[in-house]
Design a protein around this motif. Structure first.
Motif, mmCIF file in Angstrom:
data_model
loop_
_atom_site.group_PDB
_atom_site.id
_atom_site.type_symbol
_atom_site.label_atom_id
_atom_site.label_comp_id
_atom_site.label_asym_id
_atom_site.label_seq_id
_atom_site.Cartn_x
_atom_site.Cartn_y
_atom_site.Cartn_z
ATOM 1 N N PHE A 3 65.775 24.242 49.108
ATOM 2 C CA PHE A 3 65.265 23.673 50.125
ATOM 3 C C PHE A 3 64.373 24.679 51.254
ATOM 4 N N CYS A 4 63.586 24.260 51.960
ATOM 5 C CA CYS A 4 62.818 25.104 52.665
ATOM 6 C C CYS A 4 63.919 25.931 53.707
ATOM 7 N N PRO A 5 63.777 26.983 53.868
ATOM 8 C CA PRO A 5 64.570 27.970 54.780
ATOM 9 C C PRO A 5 64.180 27.699 56.235
ATOM 10 N N LYS A 6 63.149 27.035 56.458
ATOM 11 C CA LYS A 6 62.584 26.937 57.879
ATOM 12 C C LYS A 6 63.027 25.658 58.529
ATOM 13 N N CYS A 7 62.721 24.526 57.724
ATOM 14 C CA CYS A 7 62.760 23.335 58.355
ATOM 15 C C CYS A 7 64.022 22.333 57.284
ATOM 16 N N GLY A 8 64.453 23.093 56.422
ATOM 17 C CA GLY A 8 65.493 22.202 55.643
ATOM 18 C C GLY A 8 65.057 21.221 54.614
ATOM 19 N N PHE A 17 54.280 26.617 49.431
ATOM 20 C CA PHE A 17 54.551 26.539 50.806
ATOM 21 C C PHE A 17 55.304 25.262 50.843
ATOM 22 N N CYS A 18 55.956 25.230 52.000
ATOM 23 C CA CYS A 18 56.660 23.773 52.413
ATOM 24 C C CYS A 18 55.548 22.832 52.517
ATOM 25 N N PRO A 19 55.795 21.830 52.129
ATOM 26 C CA PRO A 19 54.915 20.539 52.460
ATOM 27 C C PRO A 19 54.957 20.250 53.880
ATOM 28 N N GLN A 20 56.204 20.354 54.206
ATOM 29 C CA GLN A 20 56.375 19.768 55.682
ATOM 30 C C GLN A 20 56.157 20.779 56.955
ATOM 31 N N CYS A 21 56.257 21.981 56.794
ATOM 32 C CA CYS A 21 56.067 22.881 57.854
ATOM 33 C C CYS A 21 55.145 23.851 57.452
ATOM 34 N N GLY A 22 54.914 24.236 56.323
ATOM 35 C CA GLY A 22 53.837 25.295 55.899
ATOM 36 C C GLY A 22 54.465 26.418 55.738
ATOM 37 N N GLN A 23 55.686 26.744 55.605
ATOM 38 C CA GLN A 23 56.481 27.919 55.433
ATOM 39 C C GLN A 23 56.300 28.479 54.168
ATOM 40 N N ASN A 24 55.950 29.912 54.229
ATOM 41 C CA ASN A 24 55.815 30.596 52.809
ATOM 42 C C ASN A 24 57.089 30.574 52.148
#
Ligand SMILES: [Zn+2]
Length: 143
Positions: A3-8, A17-24
């Motif tokens: 899971f993306c650590p930023k947006c989940g 990169f997270c497709p939703q929020c762009g988190q590396n």
């Protein structure tokens, strides 16, 4: 799937990169250094736990680690109970009140304090075991 650590959002194993929020997602997820941010700071799990330094050295430890509330230990009737509170909450308070370079910096600073706290606690226990009978036995025998 991780899971993306930023947006989940669920992300694929090899995503950079997270497709939703762009988190590396390839950067090692280092927890944010929240030390010194006061009451609102989240305290890392590694920091929590019993503080022998706070318990054994109370206000001396507190003054050096930014926990001025430890000065309440100077009130005699209060001091032992407050030492226990410092043992339980001391590490969290020190983390919140003072700016530390990292969790490692915090832990390496606390290590000698903890050793000193354990030594002081051990000495006072031995002193109690020796002093209490040394005072009470003559009292009982010669009263
Ligand atoms: Zn995300």
């Amino acid at each position: 799937m991780p899971f993306c650590p930023k947006c989940g959002k669920e992300v694929s194993e090899d995503a950079k990169f997270c497709p939703q929020c762009g988190q590396n997602l390839k950067v090692g997820v280092t927890p944010e250094n929240t030390s010194g941010q006061g009451e609102l700071a989240t305290v890392p799990e590694e920091v929590k736990g019993w503080s022998w330094g706070g318990f054994g050295l109370t206000w001396i430890w507190g003054v050096c680690n930014g926990v001025l509330i430890s000065l309440l230990c100077l009130i005699p009737v209060f001091s032992f109970a407050w030492a226990i509170v410092l043992g339980i909450k001391g590490n969290e308070w020190a983390w919140r009140n003072k700016k530390w370079d990292s969790i490692e910096h915090f832990k390496s600073t606390q290590r000698p304090w903890n050793i000193a706290g354990i030594v002081i606690f051990a000495i006072s226990m031995v002193a109690l075991i020796i002093i209490i009978p040394a005072v009470l036995v003559p009292l009982l025998l010669f009263a």
